[in-house]
Scaffold this active site. Structure first.
Site, PDB file in Angstrom:
ATOM      1  CG  HIS B  68      -0.226  -0.046   2.582  1.00 44.84           C
ATOM      2  ND1 HIS B  68       0.323  -1.109   3.052  1.00 44.84           N
ATOM      3  CD2 HIS B  68      -0.194   1.025   3.539  1.00 44.84           C
ATOM      4  CE1 HIS B  68       0.811  -0.808   4.425  1.00 44.84           C
ATOM      5  NE2 HIS B  68       0.293   0.508   4.309  1.00 44.84           N
ATOM      6  CG  HIS B  70       0.512   4.375   5.154  1.00 44.42           C
ATOM      7  ND1 HIS B  70      -0.346   3.500   5.913  1.00 44.42           N
ATOM      8  CD2 HIS B  70      -0.022   5.520   4.880  1.00 44.42           C
ATOM      9  CE1 HIS B  70      -1.514   4.071   6.211  1.00 44.42           C
ATOM     10  NE2 HIS B  70      -1.373   5.271   5.624  1.00 44.42           N
ATOM     11  CG  ASP B  72       5.157   2.313   7.355  1.00 45.67           C
ATOM     12  OD1 ASP B  72       4.352   3.070   6.512  1.00 45.67           O
ATOM     13  OD2 ASP B  72       4.704   1.675   8.099  1.00 45.67           O
ATOM     14  CG  HIS B  73       4.089  -0.707   3.989  1.00 50.61           C
ATOM     15  ND1 HIS B  73       4.081  -1.822   4.254  1.00 50.61           N
ATOM     16  CD2 HIS B  73       3.766  -0.064   5.164  1.00 50.61           C
ATOM     17  CE1 HIS B  73       3.535  -2.138   5.576  1.00 50.61           C
ATOM     18  NE2 HIS B  73       3.474  -0.854   6.177  1.00 50.61           N
ATOM     19  CG  HIS B 157      -3.856  -0.297   6.481  1.00 52.81           C
ATOM     20  ND1 HIS B 157      -3.578   0.202   7.647  1.00 52.81           N
ATOM     21  CD2 HIS B 157      -2.588   0.442   5.912  1.00 52.81           C
ATOM     22  CE1 HIS B 157      -2.810   0.734   8.115  1.00 52.81           C
ATOM     23  NE2 HIS B 157      -2.026   0.939   6.979  1.00 52.81           N
ATOM     24  CG  ASP B 178       0.482  -2.153   7.758  1.00 53.42           C
ATOM     25  OD1 ASP B 178       1.219  -2.953   7.909  1.00 53.42           O
ATOM     26  OD2 ASP B 178       0.775  -0.674   7.648  1.00 53.42           O
ATOM     27  CD  GLU B 203      -0.878  -4.863  10.537  1.00 54.20           C
ATOM     28  OE1 GLU B 203      -0.278  -4.446  11.335  1.00 54.20           O
ATOM     29  OE2 GLU B 203      -1.902  -4.556  10.095  1.00 54.20           O
ATOM     30  CG  HIS B 414       4.041  -3.599  10.365  1.00 51.27           C
ATOM     31  ND1 HIS B 414       3.456  -2.783  11.224  1.00 51.27           N
ATOM     32  CD2 HIS B 414       4.481  -2.532   9.268  1.00 51.27           C
ATOM     33  CE1 HIS B 414       3.149  -1.558  10.590  1.00 51.27           C
ATOM     34  NE2 HIS B 414       3.704  -1.099   9.390  1.00 51.27           N
TER      35      HIS B 414
END
Lengths: 569, 600
Positions: B68, B70, B72-73, B157, B178, B203, B414
């Site tokens: 996705h 975000h 951090d991904h 998410h 997530d 996660e 995660h």
């Protein structure tokens, strides 16, 4: 209590009697090549491919007027017998049935439809008979279709039901269907076929019940049926969410091609590569106007429209609420300023006009690359959003209400139904038919425009025929077949001979080697296929026992998949 | 034995910088390519030199999957593909593909333009990187190459979030990214079928939390916002532009409408309007209710929520401001926070998880004196509230997903090590499957036991199923065949066909066994006794007494002769072919037990 539209087959279905059938069989339930309904028996599963509804039958009926009018249509009573004075009316040399319009259903007697395991839908035009099948035949299976197909199919059904139900007609004619009576009627009623299969329209509750049986699928999604067969929808390039289907086991592959297009319009392009190596390719839904070039037709559409409006006339475009209309609006978007039409109002009138325009903007994933890129920006993929914003295009649920206040002439009206037998289009035909300033432009290829106009004759308004059918033509088909090389081709009989009106055009038929096998309504085809291997799985316990005394057990499981297990289990 | 290897380069016993390497059946897949919000040095990106020191990454990775948008991904993606160098396919869903470059550009701007860093990826690199992205549909089976296929499932998410199944032959891994197992105001719940993967990588952000009902949390949130506004305070809600922002906007919008409130609500940054456009155009990815009603009322057209201007922060009177980013680590949310922190009437509500090292994390852990840039000390007097609106599955949700997918092994990423430990035990207890939680750089190896697909000749299958009684689905049945392994394929064919194909002559293998029986009678009488005995025992077999004095049981031959030395002992000669081994050995052991006492 409501009497069922279809007779339920008398014999109870017996699922236990299903034998492993070594053949591939095709049962042909519809005679209409672009509104197909076939049943494929394959590896002991029974799969219905599309359920198209033949609506050309409605051309034999009188239009349903929206406004009580004492003008326009004058009908003499057709006199064969006093008994059906009530149900038959004559108008300018043609005889029409004065009753709720009826549609021609697919065959329901050729096989017990309650044994159908799944129905695969290829596009929203080919699902219009769904409520008749799912609600009246004892069908208990699952229907598979893509999300745009379901959403837009729902809109088409809603519009259909709405335009018929809003004009209640007491009369439901049936006497004329009597064979003895029909025989003495003038053409085309005399020649109408399968009249016993004509039924009146379904209702909204039936539509909802039918749609609730649909499971949504995405392109290239592999769907397992009972562990025996895998079906996969592929993009067919014809409409939003339209698909061809691959039906395969490990060693057999049947491709079902229905309503495909190689032109670049709004939908995702056709996936041709995945059709390769088919044992059988069932070919339906080719263009209905093989001699017309869609691009040229769009050009003609625009110029006729501009000419009429410049001369102070109105333009009527009978159309479906989704599909080609998006492309027409896009062309007009680019055309209106240069043609000096910026001040001419465009009206789109349909109970589902708003929904259709909104839905078209949310299916980014199903659109061609250019439109996808726009969504990433993020901008609406279709420019009709801008036409609406700038008030150039207005949409209304019907001619009643707001529309009557806003209505300004000259204007352009897009409305249904293309058969001119029901919907708001009937009103505009009555309103504008008497003036030669006005023009009706036919773009939908499903109905003969002369037949559609018959009850409105004599007509002063201009009629322009610009059929836009983006589906495959015969040149494209032969190229496609050379490319994907199926072992056998199966198609409706109409595709194996030149069109009846152009018998010298031998180029207007499917040409391939070996020659295609053809089918007609109510026929069953047994397809040849040869298969030498079957897939089984050896369990790791067996395969790890090499060296030891070998031998394994064959487990035959009810879903007809095999596994090989250790004799020590 | 076949094995699956997993090595987290990020998100191993940690939240942030998600990046997990998976080797399955000779294929290498990289799951996510994220940045770490808690670091500003090299540690913010995964250490790709782990994959290869000097070769090209393209040669070592078959594909990259982004779950996705975000950061951090996906935050390290342009660095990975353009600066380290990767030209293979990158897969993500359509909404992710649409939104990802915008967040990356935003991230680049903050890092380069505001913080003045150099040697960072450029706008052009983001564009070039996105050209390598292949967008996938939900449930579409994407054939990466002949053997490797991937499939996306809905993860909830954020808009476009997906879980991915990676499959080679019979072996498979599911990576959840997530996900959220409960539908919220704008998204649906994650869903996966019972695909029984060899390994589920999940996660575990909320590994130990079981959240109370969402309704309570929402009521709490609204009450706090309402109270603060009523007493003239300002509410700061740090969010990321897409995701929780829309959820909370819908929540506040409906509340303002219902309560007829007048205090202004603002949404910071130019992203907002654009963000809402994405939600409108990708409405098919939202929950059922929004999808159903969007024609009549589009939930992402807000009446009460206006665009924020920097100057508004100093306006007197109450207001609610959504500002980015969500962890108060930079940008507008941090600026507003500094302005408002000194006033105890104000409130900051942290609606999501904060990574260690961020201001958000500091104030949530109770720190009230913060050292800002330039050694400045900021005293926080405003109220600090934490309300978990992150759309992550809680412990219950994680267990629910495991139940849905029925994996053979589970691997946690995660999350925080301590919490993972707890969840790991719970999973092992409840599902009796192994659960792993490798740290970054640590490799977990899982052994798989895949079935081997074999092509069986139809002739053999029909012949073998036709032998004996009609096939019974409940009973196993013995079959004979020859397995030919050629050109990487396995075929099970009849022995005759195999001999023919391989050009071999058939050898007959015959077993012969002598069984001694004490019987003083004449030979033909012994034979008759044996015949009667076998006929009595082997009711389903054809047992025949031939004129030449021998007995046949199916194709097995039995002859009796008197012992040359001891006439009281008869020798039974039992002879059978290899194909009848089972029956043959059964017969010999039967005869060895001796004959029943004669009744004659």
């Amino acid at each position: 209590a409501k009497s069922p539209i279809l007779a339920v087959p008398e014999e109870p279905s017996n699922s236990l009697s299903k034998k492993r059938n070594p053949h591939v069989e095709v049962y042909c339930l519809s005679g209409h090549p672009t509104l197909p309904c076939n049943v494929l028996k394959f590896k002991s599963t029974t799969i219905m491919l599309d359920c198209g509804l033949d609506m050309t039958s409605t051309l034999n009926f009188l239009p349903l007027p929206l406004v009580q009018s004492n003008i326009v249509l004058y009908f003499c009573v057709f006199s064969v017998d006093v008994f059906f004075l009530q149900e038959l009316k004559e108008c300018s040399g043609h005889v029409f049935v004065d009753s709720v319009p009826e549609f021609c259903l697919p065959e329901t007697e050729l096989l017990d439809l309650s044994t159908v395991d799944v129905i695969l839908i290829s596009n929203y035009h080919c699902m219009m008979a769904l409520p008749y099948i799912t609600e009246y035949t004892g069908f208990t299976g699952t229907v598979y279709a893509t999300e745009p197909t379901v959403q837009i199919g729902r809109l088409l059904m809603e519009e259909l039901v709405n335009s018929i139900e809003r004009v209640p007609k007491a009369q439901s004619a049936s006497m004329w269907k009597n064979k003895e009576v029909q025989r003495v009627l003038p053409a085309p009623l005399k020649d109408a076929v399968e009249v016993s299969m004509w039924r009146k329209c379904y209702t909204m509750p039936e539509v909802n019940a039918a749609l609730s049986k649909i499971q949504l699928v995405g392109y290239s999604q592999k769907i397992e049926l009972f562990g025996a067969v895998q079906v996969t929808p592929l993009s067919s390039g014809y409409a939003l969410g339209s698909s061809n289907w691959i039906i395969q086991s490990h060693y057999e592959k049947v491709s079902y091609v229905s309503g495909s297009s190689l032109l670049t319009t709004h939908p995702q392009p056709m996936d041709q590569a995945s059709l390769k190596n088919s044992d059988v390719l069932i070919l339906t839904g080719l263009t209905q106007i093989p001699t017309a070039n869609p691009d040229g037709m769009v050009g003609e559409f625009c110029s006729n429209l501009a000419m009429t409006v410049r001369n102070g006339g109105n333009v009527l475009v009978p159309c479906y609420p989704s599909g080609v209309i998006y492309d027409l609006l896009e062309c007009l978007y680019q055309y209106i300023d240069s043609a000096g039409l910026s001040n001419v109002p465009f009206y789109f009138i349909s109970p589902v006009a708003n929904s259709s325009l909104e839905f078209s903007q949310i299916f980014a994933e199903w659109l061609c690359h250019n439109k996808q890129t726009k969504v990433y920006l993020p901008e609406p993929p279709f420019p009709h959003a801008e036409l609406i914003q700038t008030n150039k295009l207005k949409h209304y649920p019907s001619i009643h209400g707001d529309f009557s206040n806003d209505f300004k002439q000259p204007c352009v009206v897009f409305t249904g139904h293309p058969s001119l037998r029901f919907g708001d289009v009937v009103h505009f035909m009555e309103l504008w038919g008497k003036s030669s300033l006005n023009t009706v432009i036919f773009t939908e290829p499903d109905f003969s425009y002369l037949d559609a106009l018959a009850p409105y004759q004599p007509l002063a308004m201009k009629c322009v025929y610009c059929p836009i059918d983006t589906r495959l033509n015969f040149i494209q088909v032969s190229k496609l077949l050379k490319e994907v090389q199926p072992l056998h081709v199966v198609c409706p009989e109409q595709y194996t001979q030149p069109p009846p009106t152009q018998s010298h055009r031998t180029d207007l038929m499917v040409d391939c080697q070996p020659p295609p096998m053809s089918y007609r309504r109510a026929e069953v085809l047994t397809l040849p296929y040869k298969r030498r291997y079957e897939k089984i799985e050896i369990m790791p316990e067996v395969s790890n026992k090499n060296g030891e005394k070998d031998g394994g057990f064959l487990l035959i499981q009810p879903n007809s998949s095999y596994c090989f297990s250790s004799p020590f289990d | 034995m076949p094995e699956i290897k997993v090595t987290p380069l990020g998100a191993g016993q940690d939240v942030g910088r998600s990046c997990i390497l998976v080797s399955i059946a000779g294929k290498n897949v990289m799951l996510d390519c994220g940045m770490h919000m808690g670091y500003n040095d090299d540690r913010r990106f995964p250490d790709f030199s782990y994959i290869t020191q000097n070769g090209r990454l393209t040669d070592f990775l078959d594909c990259v999957i982004i779950s996705h948008f975000h950061l951090d991904h996906c935050g390290a993606l342009p660095y990975f593909s353009e600066m380290v160098g990767y030209d293979g396919p990158i897969y993500m869903t359509h909404p992710t593909k649409a939104i990802c470059p915008i967040l990356l550009e935003d991230y680049r701007k903050i890092t380069v333009d505001k913080k003045g860093e150099t040697n960072f990826f450029t706008s052009q690199m983001i564009k070039d990187c996105m050209k390598k992205v292949v967008a996938v549909h939900l449930h579409q089976t994407v054939q990466v190459d002949e053997e490797l296929e991937i499939k996306a499932y809905y993860a909830g998410h954020v808009l476009g979030a997906a879980m991915f199944q990676i499959k080679v032959g019979c072996e498979s891994v599911v990576y959840t990214g997530d996900y959220n197992m409960t539908p919220d105001r704008h998204l649906g719940a994650a869903w996966i079928d019972k695909c029984r993967p060899d390994l589920l990588i999940t996660e575990s952000t909320y590994a130990t939390t079981i959240r109370d009902s969402k309704r309570c949390r929402e009521r709490d949130f609204l009450k706090k916002v309402h109270e603060t506004v009523e007493r003239g305070g300002k509410v700061l809600i740090p969010v990321f532009a897409l995701g929780r922002a829309q959820e909370l906007c819908i929540l506040l919008e409906t509340f303002w409408e219902r309560m007829n409130l007048k205090a202004p609500i603002y949404f910071s940054t130019g992203l907002t309007e654009k963000a809402n456009h994405y939600y409108k155009l990708f409405i098919t990815w939202t929950n059922q209710k929004i999808r159903k009603t969007f024609v009549q009322r589009n939930m992402f057209e807000f009446k009460h929520i206006k665009a924020f201007d920097r100057a508004f922060a100093d306006n007197p009177g109450p207001m609610v401001v959504f500002a980015t980013p969500g962890m108060l680590h930079a940008g507008q949310s941090l600026q507003i926070f500094r302005k408002w922190a000194g006033n105890e009437k104000n409130m900051v509500i942290m609606p999501g998880y904060c990574v260690q090292g961020t201001v958000g994390h500091k104030i949530l852990s109770g720190q009230r004196k913060l050292e800002m840039e330039g050694r400045q000390i900021l005293e926080v007097k405003m109220q600090v509230e934490y309300m978990s609106f992150s759309a992550h599955a809680d412990a219950k949700g994680i267990m629910q997903l495991i139940r849905q997918a029925e994996p053979r092994n589970v691997l946690l990423v995660h999350g925080e090590a301590k919490k993972m430990e707890f969840l790991k035990q719970k999973i092992e207890q409840e599902f009796h499957v192994s659960c792993y939680m490798p740290a970054n750089g640590e490799t977990t190896t899982i052994f798989t036991n895949p079935s081997i697909p074999v092509d069986i000749s139809l002739g053999l299958l029909k012949r073998e199923t036709a032998i004996g009684l009609a096939p019974d689905v409940k009973k196993p049945k013995l079959m004979h065949g020859t397995l030919i392994m050629k050109d990487n394929s396995f075929r099970l064919v009849s022995p005759e066909q195999a001999l023919k194909e391989l050009g071999l002559a058939e050898h007959q293998l015959r077993f012969t066994c002598r069984v001694h029986i004490q019987d003083p009678r004449k030979e033909h009488e012994t034979v008759l006794r044996v015949y009667n005995h076998l006929k009595g025992v082997l009711k389903d077999y054809s047992v025949q007494h031939l004129p030449d004095g021998s007995i046949t049981v199916e194709s097995i031959l039995i002859q009796a002769t008197a012992h040359s030395e001891d006439q009281g002992t008869k020798v039974l000669l039992v002879s059978w072919t290899y194909q009848d081994e089972e029956l043959g050995s059964y017969l010999t052991s039967l005869l060895k037990k001796g004959l029943p006492p004669s009744t004659a």
